[in-house]
Design a protein around this motif. Structure first.
Motif, short mmCIF file in Angstrom:
data_model
loop_
_atom_site.label_atom_id
_atom_site.label_comp_id
_atom_site.label_asym_id
_atom_site.label_seq_id
_atom_site.Cartn_x
_atom_site.Cartn_y
_atom_site.Cartn_z
N VAL A 1 40.17 -22.15 129.76
CA VAL A 1 40.19 -23.04 131.19
C VAL A 1 39.60 -24.41 131.02
O VAL A 1 38.93 -24.33 129.86
N THR A 2 39.63 -24.89 132.05
CA THR A 2 39.11 -26.45 131.84
C THR A 2 37.63 -26.36 132.19
O THR A 2 37.26 -25.39 132.98
N PRO A 3 36.60 -27.38 131.80
CA PRO A 3 35.32 -27.16 132.04
C PRO A 3 35.21 -27.31 133.57
O PRO A 3 34.10 -26.76 134.11
N ASN A 4 36.09 -27.99 134.25
CA ASN A 4 36.00 -27.93 135.75
C ASN A 4 36.09 -26.63 136.22
O ASN A 4 35.31 -26.37 137.42
N ALA A 5 36.93 -25.82 135.89
CA ALA A 5 36.96 -24.50 136.27
C ALA A 5 35.48 -23.63 136.08
O ALA A 5 35.14 -22.92 137.00
N VAL A 6 34.87 -23.69 135.13
CA VAL A 6 33.72 -23.33 134.90
C VAL A 6 32.53 -23.68 135.84
O VAL A 6 31.64 -23.05 136.40
N ARG A 7 32.47 -25.19 136.06
CA ARG A 7 31.72 -25.59 137.13
C ARG A 7 31.94 -25.35 138.56
O ARG A 7 31.04 -24.99 139.01
#
Length: 150
Positions: A26-32
């Motif tokens: 996933v994108t880092p934004n999804a983790v954030r």
């Protein structure tokens, strides 16, 4: 499962948001978003990958595949260790797997590092980096002439 606490556990072990995102696909934004509490759970496939990272330990989330296998290559694995890793009993079998002449493989010392041949590196999962493209060549460079205007 509390996904936020699982991600925080990996981060406290030294993983970065980028490495966790890469491992989850996933994108880092999804983790954030999960860390901020705006998303309660990742997609199913990402959740399974995160669960595998948590079960395998933080090293999987921290290190790239090259970093995990790098010490094996950099330490110059011996012929005996390579045979043991592959579960082979003799140099004949190792030569067959590497598609090299048996005499060449038998000539390698038992306790010294195996040569960094493309077959060995490919077998151990290391991909050689392709050579950079040469600078473009201008075929008309020699044909340009100066024109003087009166």
């Amino acid at each position: 499962m509390d996904w936020k606490s699982q991600i925080q556990g990996l981060i406290s072990a030294g993983a970065t948001v980028d490495s966790i995102a890469s491992g989850m696909g996933v994108t880092p934004n999804a983790v954030r978003e999960v860390l901020a509490g705006r998303t309660k759970a990742p997609r199913a496939d990402a959740a399974f990958r995160l669960a595998r990272m948590v079960d395998a330990g933080p090293l999987v989330a921290i290190a790239s595949p090259r970093a995990v296998i790098g010490p094996l290559i950099d330490s110059r694995m011996s012929k005996r260790a390579l045979r043991a890793k592959l579960g082979l009993k003799s140099d004949v079998h190792l030569a067959k797997v590497l598609q090299l002449p048996t005499a060449e493989v038998e000539a390698w010392p038992e306790e010294q590092g195996v040569p960094a041949l493309p077959q060995v590196l490919q077998l151990l999962g290391v991909q050689e980096q392709p050579a950079a493209d040469a600078a473009p060549n201008d075929p008309d460079a020699q044909r340009v002439i100066q024109v003087q205007v009166a």
